[in-house]
Scaffold this active site. Structure first.
Site, PDB file in Angstrom:
ATOM      1  N   ARG A 183      -1.996  46.474 -23.405  1.00 43.13           N
ATOM      2  CA  ARG A 183      -1.838  46.585 -24.782  1.00 43.13           C
ATOM      3  C   ARG A 183      -2.800  46.168 -25.583  1.00 43.13           C
ATOM      4  O   ARG A 183      -2.949  46.188 -26.770  1.00 43.13           O
ATOM      5  CB  ARG A 183      -0.439  45.915 -24.921  1.00 43.13           C
ATOM      6  CG  ARG A 183       0.746  46.595 -24.359  1.00 43.13           C
ATOM      7  CD  ARG A 183       2.082  45.914 -24.192  1.00 43.13           C
ATOM      8  NE  ARG A 183       1.966  45.147 -22.931  1.00 43.13           N
ATOM      9  CZ  ARG A 183       3.019  44.276 -22.667  1.00 43.13           C
ATOM     10  NH1 ARG A 183       4.208  44.330 -23.547  1.00 43.13           N
ATOM     11  NH2 ARG A 183       2.782  43.387 -21.615  1.00 43.13           N
ATOM     12  N   LYS A 188      -7.638  40.222 -20.886  1.00 45.55           N
ATOM     13  CA  LYS A 188      -6.772  39.587 -21.809  1.00 45.55           C
ATOM     14  C   LYS A 188      -7.094  38.161 -21.876  1.00 45.55           C
ATOM     15  O   LYS A 188      -6.955  37.740 -23.073  1.00 45.55           O
ATOM     16  CB  LYS A 188      -5.151  40.045 -21.592  1.00 45.55           C
ATOM     17  CG  LYS A 188      -4.409  39.176 -22.808  1.00 45.55           C
ATOM     18  CD  LYS A 188      -3.097  40.127 -22.651  1.00 45.55           C
ATOM     19  CE  LYS A 188      -1.942  39.528 -21.662  1.00 45.55           C
ATOM     20  NZ  LYS A 188      -0.935  39.967 -21.975  1.00 45.55           N
ATOM     21  N   ASN A 239      13.110  35.460 -22.077  1.00 47.67           N
ATOM     22  CA  ASN A 239      12.499  34.768 -21.032  1.00 47.67           C
ATOM     23  C   ASN A 239      11.034  34.438 -21.617  1.00 47.67           C
ATOM     24  O   ASN A 239      10.350  35.533 -22.048  1.00 47.67           O
ATOM     25  CB  ASN A 239      12.522  35.504 -19.901  1.00 47.67           C
ATOM     26  CG  ASN A 239      11.691  34.982 -18.855  1.00 47.67           C
ATOM     27  OD1 ASN A 239      11.439  33.704 -18.803  1.00 47.67           O
ATOM     28  ND2 ASN A 239      11.054  35.950 -18.081  1.00 47.67           N
ATOM     29  N   ASP A 288      -1.173  34.102 -21.048  1.00 51.48           N
ATOM     30  CA  ASP A 288      -0.848  34.607 -22.393  1.00 51.48           C
ATOM     31  C   ASP A 288       0.080  34.057 -23.202  1.00 51.48           C
ATOM     32  O   ASP A 288       0.381  34.427 -24.236  1.00 51.48           O
ATOM     33  CB  ASP A 288      -0.760  36.192 -22.437  1.00 51.48           C
ATOM     34  CG  ASP A 288       0.711  36.617 -21.726  1.00 51.48           C
ATOM     35  OD1 ASP A 288       1.308  35.645 -21.101  1.00 51.48           O
ATOM     36  OD2 ASP A 288       1.150  37.745 -21.776  1.00 51.48           O
ATOM     37  N   ARG A 297     -30.545  25.693 -36.549  1.00 49.15           N
ATOM     38  CA  ARG A 297     -30.559  26.237 -35.214  1.00 49.15           C
ATOM     39  C   ARG A 297     -30.552  25.144 -34.118  1.00 49.15           C
ATOM     40  O   ARG A 297     -30.862  23.944 -34.333  1.00 49.15           O
ATOM     41  CB  ARG A 297     -31.446  27.289 -35.053  1.00 49.15           C
ATOM     42  CG  ARG A 297     -31.368  28.591 -35.903  1.00 49.15           C
ATOM     43  CD  ARG A 297     -32.348  29.405 -35.918  1.00 49.15           C
ATOM     44  NE  ARG A 297     -32.704  30.061 -34.692  1.00 49.15           N
ATOM     45  CZ  ARG A 297     -34.114  30.561 -34.281  1.00 49.15           C
ATOM     46  NH1 ARG A 297     -35.053  30.575 -35.369  1.00 49.15           N
ATOM     47  NH2 ARG A 297     -34.227  30.846 -33.008  1.00 49.15           N
ATOM     48  N   ARG A 321     -58.091  27.363 -49.148  1.00 52.38           N
ATOM     49  CA  ARG A 321     -57.555  28.728 -49.782  1.00 52.38           C
ATOM     50  C   ARG A 321     -58.939  29.346 -50.479  1.00 52.38           C
ATOM     51  O   ARG A 321     -59.794  28.522 -50.507  1.00 52.38           O
ATOM     52  CB  ARG A 321     -56.636  28.138 -50.692  1.00 52.38           C
ATOM     53  CG  ARG A 321     -56.904  27.440 -51.761  1.00 52.38           C
ATOM     54  CD  ARG A 321     -55.955  27.137 -52.565  1.00 52.38           C
ATOM     55  NE  ARG A 321     -56.116  26.076 -53.738  1.00 52.38           N
ATOM     56  CZ  ARG A 321     -55.413  25.150 -54.222  1.00 52.38           C
ATOM     57  NH1 ARG A 321     -54.324  24.945 -53.661  1.00 52.38           N
ATOM     58  NH2 ARG A 321     -55.595  24.351 -55.043  1.00 52.38           N
ATOM     59  N   GLY A 328      -3.471  39.876 -14.714  1.00 55.38           N
ATOM     60  CA  GLY A 328      -3.241  41.219 -15.631  1.00 55.38           C
ATOM     61  C   GLY A 328      -4.176  41.678 -16.325  1.00 55.38           C
ATOM     62  O   GLY A 328      -5.059  40.882 -16.777  1.00 55.38           O
TER      63      GLY A 328
HETATM   64  C1  UD1 Z   1       6.799  38.793 -18.633  1.00 57.18           C
HETATM   65  C2  UD1 Z   1       8.369  38.742 -18.081  1.00 57.18           C
HETATM   66  C3  UD1 Z   1       9.232  38.709 -19.293  1.00 57.18           C
HETATM   67  C4  UD1 Z   1       8.887  37.832 -20.224  1.00 57.18           C
HETATM   68  C5  UD1 Z   1       7.469  37.845 -20.828  1.00 57.18           C
HETATM   69  C6  UD1 Z   1       7.236  36.328 -21.452  1.00 57.18           C
HETATM   70  C7  UD1 Z   1       8.026  39.493 -15.967  1.00 57.18           C
HETATM   71  C8  UD1 Z   1       8.291  40.713 -15.009  1.00 57.18           C
HETATM   72  N1  UD1 Z   1       8.378  39.613 -17.114  1.00 57.18           N
HETATM   73  O1  UD1 Z   1       6.561  39.988 -19.358  1.00 57.18           O
HETATM   74  O2  UD1 Z   1      10.489  38.621 -18.661  1.00 57.18           O
HETATM   75  O3  UD1 Z   1       9.876  37.867 -21.340  1.00 57.18           O
HETATM   76  O4  UD1 Z   1       6.734  37.567 -19.716  1.00 57.18           O
HETATM   77  O5  UD1 Z   1       5.967  36.322 -22.195  1.00 57.18           O
HETATM   78  O6  UD1 Z   1       7.531  38.524 -15.418  1.00 57.18           O
HETATM   79  N2  UD1 Z   1      -0.054  38.895 -14.386  1.00 57.18           N
HETATM   80  C9  UD1 Z   1      -0.638  39.146 -13.147  1.00 57.18           C
HETATM   81  N3  UD1 Z   1      -0.488  39.877 -12.165  1.00 57.18           N
HETATM   82  C10 UD1 Z   1       0.228  40.995 -12.389  1.00 57.18           C
HETATM   83  C11 UD1 Z   1       0.999  41.174 -13.681  1.00 57.18           C
HETATM   84  C12 UD1 Z   1       0.789  40.169 -14.557  1.00 57.18           C
HETATM   85  O7  UD1 Z   1      -1.164  37.836 -12.966  1.00 57.18           O
HETATM   86  O8  UD1 Z   1       0.540  41.618 -11.440  1.00 57.18           O
HETATM   87  C13 UD1 Z   1      -0.088  37.898 -15.273  1.00 57.18           C
HETATM   88  C14 UD1 Z   1      -0.551  38.520 -16.562  1.00 57.18           C
HETATM   89  O9  UD1 Z   1      -2.062  38.393 -16.673  1.00 57.18           O
HETATM   90  C15 UD1 Z   1       0.165  37.331 -17.553  1.00 57.18           C
HETATM   91  C16 UD1 Z   1       1.349  37.056 -16.996  1.00 57.18           C
HETATM   92  O10 UD1 Z   1       1.347  37.474 -15.851  1.00 57.18           O
HETATM   93  O11 UD1 Z   1      -0.600  36.309 -17.937  1.00 57.18           O
HETATM   94  C17 UD1 Z   1       2.583  37.925 -17.667  1.00 57.18           C
HETATM   95  O12 UD1 Z   1       2.572  39.123 -17.271  1.00 57.18           O
HETATM   96  P1  UD1 Z   1       2.727  40.257 -18.365  1.00 57.18           P
HETATM   97  O13 UD1 Z   1       2.383  41.837 -18.101  1.00 57.18           O
HETATM   98  O14 UD1 Z   1       2.126  39.948 -20.036  1.00 57.18           O
HETATM   99  O15 UD1 Z   1       4.106  40.236 -18.731  1.00 57.18           O
HETATM  100  P2  UD1 Z   1       5.180  40.564 -19.738  1.00 57.18           P
HETATM  101  O16 UD1 Z   1       5.509  42.048 -19.744  1.00 57.18           O
HETATM  102  O17 UD1 Z   1       4.800  40.091 -21.223  1.00 57.18           O
HETATM  103 CA    CA Z   2       3.079  38.902 -21.530  1.00 57.50          CA
END
Ligand code: UD1
Ligand code: CA
Length: 460
Positions: A17, A24, A173, A106, A336, A443, A13
């Site tokens: 945000r 991220k 979740n 994350d 260093r 000197r 992702g």
């Molecule tokens: C997600 C969950 C949510 C949960 C929360 C917990 C889903 C739909 N939602 O939401 O229920 O409460 O985590 O922290 O799963 N990522 C990808 N590819 C994508 C999208 C995301 O690899 O296409 C990865 C992101 O890099 C991240 C993780 O998946 O590490 C979660 O994605 P993020 O967009 O943060 O999901 P949340 O909105 O937090």
């Molecule tokens: Ca997340």
């Protein structure tokens, strides 16, 4: 536990945000990219394989993970949601038997013990999916856990798609799941993106599994800190605070005194022996600190090793260097990379040392620059000593043999060697090497004209 899941970390992702150009999972928490914290955890628990799904900034993420071996990467070309991210690993995982533990790039504060308990439960209950939940006073932003009247998990509703009633659910979740591989991919194939965000949600798998009468278990973690998801920089700061507290507590329990612990940051890779005292404002990364060292306020130590009883005085920076037993550095000194100090050496205030060695008992007490030099035993470098090590093209070496005394305000125009026990008069510019026990003076001769001061002043 005789259960070795495959581990899949979702890290493709963008992290909108975070409002950042940096992917991220490369944002640092306690001096380490988020993804490294998750990888450390993954490699610490029993596993069959560890893989990372990359996408946004994929090459950068991959490069940052170079130090981890036995790691494979799957590319998710377009970030279309967490279910789609898992599908990136389908080609590999589908040919495996057993289970996959899905971690999120994350969510970095999970404890090893908690995850092992989750896996044990998954195994003993023969579940199709076991997932981590927790209760939050403020569940905003997280997917909500839907349970039926028997308290069984029946689905997950994303914040964006939830009704006012569902928004009141405080069980969330955490985005951490263990799936039976066969059941996971059967359900993944059926997921659509007909939702408010137009994404393929991994969370939709839960409802599909329940509909097929597969066993789904939600395990509420007692400590909500563990499940914190870092979506923005505020959460990043929160996570760092939690981790800092954990690391500091660990050291304090091992006999380290932290004065003003809230203002001391030590990474997870640093080792500290007992009876070390660390003052406020200190940052330490990837270092080894032996017993009875004292590190005074606002110093920064990275990739370095401090031997027993060293004293690092206020405001000192030490990078990729070794400091010998009972040596003192600072206040306001800078070591260093590739500097190596022996036993009972003294590096005083406003002294910079680069890629140099100081043998036992050598001293540079005030305002000096020592670069590309070898300083012998018991050498005394006076105030304002400078190695002129760079001629604008190449770096040259200065060698000062054992027992040399160098008077204040002297410069060594390298390459140059001062023989053992030589004596350099203050204000000397040394341009030629000397044999041992030489007196070196270079000197301008002083001119004194008695009574001329008055005349001179009148004229000017
Ligand atoms: C997600 C969950 C949510 C949960 C929360 C917990 C889903 C739909 N939602 O939401 O229920 O409460 O985590 O922290 O799963 N990522 C990808 N590819 C994508 C999208 C995301 O690899 O296409 C990865 C992101 O890099 C991240 C993780 O998946 O590490 C979660 O994605 P993020 O967009 O943060 O999901 P949340 O909105 O937090
Ligand atoms: Ca997340």
């Amino acid at each position: 536990m005789n259960f070795y899941p495959h581990i899949l970390i979702l890290a493709a992702g963008r992290g909108k945000r975070m409002k950042s150009e940096l992917p991220k999972v490369l944002h640092e928490v306690l001096f380490q990219p988020m993804i490294h914290h998750v990888l450390d955890l993954a490699f610490a628990i029993p596993h069959s394989s560890v893989s990372v799904v990359i996408g946004h900034g994929g090459n950068e993420v991959k490069k940052s993970c170079e130090s981890y071996s036995n790691l494979q990467f799957f590319e998710q070309k377009e970030q279309r949601g967490t279910a789609d991210a898992v599908r990136a690993g389908q080609g590999f995982l589908e040919n495996q038997t057993g289970h996959v533990l899905v971690l999120s790039g994350d969510v970095i504060l999970l404890r090893k013990k908690s995850l092992e308990n989750l896996l044990k439960l998954h195994e003993s209950e023969k579940a199709a999916c076991t997932l981590v939940t927790t209760h939050l006073n403020n569940p905003t932003g997280y997917g909500r856990i839907l349970r039926n009247e028997n308290c069984q998990v029946v689905g997950i509703r994303e914040e964006a798609d939830s009704s006012a009633q569902e928004k009141k659910i405080t069980e969330i979740n955490a985005g951490i799941y263990c799936f039976e591989i066969g059941a996971l991919f059967k359900s993944l194939a059926k997921i659509s993106n007909q939702n408010r965000q137009g994404e393929f949600y991994l969370t939709d798998v839960i409802e599909l599994l329940v509909q097929q009468n597969a066993k789904v278990i939600g395990v509420p973690f007692e400590d909500p800190e563990e499940t914190l998801g870092i979506n923005d920089r505020f959460a990043l700061a929160e996570a760092e605070k939690v981790l800092q507290k954990r690391v500091n507590r660990f050291h304090m329990e091992n006999g380290v005194t932290l004065q003003g612990a809230d203002n001391i940051w030590i990474d997870t890779k640093t080792e500290i022996a007992s009876d070390v005292t660390i003052e406020s404002g200190v940052r330490i990364r990837k270092s080894k600190i032996a017993s009875h060292c004292k590190i005074e306020a606002n110093s920064r130590i990275e990739r370095s090793s401090l031997h027993a009883g060293t004293k690092i005085r206020q405001g000192t920076v030490i990078d990729e260097s070794t400091v010998g037993e009972k040596t003192t550095v600072g206040p306001y000194a800078h070591l260093r990379p590739e500097s190596c100090l022996g036993r009972e050496v003294k590096i005083g205030n406003f002294v910079e040392v680069k890629k140099s060695t100081f043998k036992d008992g050598a001293k540079a007490s005030h305002l000096s620059y020592i670069g590309d030099a070898e300083i012998g035993k018991e050498v005394n470098l006076g105030c304002g000593f400078i190695t002129c090590n760079y001629d604008g093209v190449t770096k040259h070496k200065t060698v000062i043999e054992d027992g040399v005394f160098v008077g204040s305000d002297s410069q060594m125009v390298a390459p140059v060697t001062l023989g053992a026990r030589s004596y350099v008069a203050s204000g000397t510019t040394v341009t030629k090497s000397t044999p041992p026990e030489s007196l070196v003076i270079g000197r301008v001769k002083q001119v004194t004209k008695p009574g001329y001061a008055k005349k001179f002043l009148k004229k000017t």
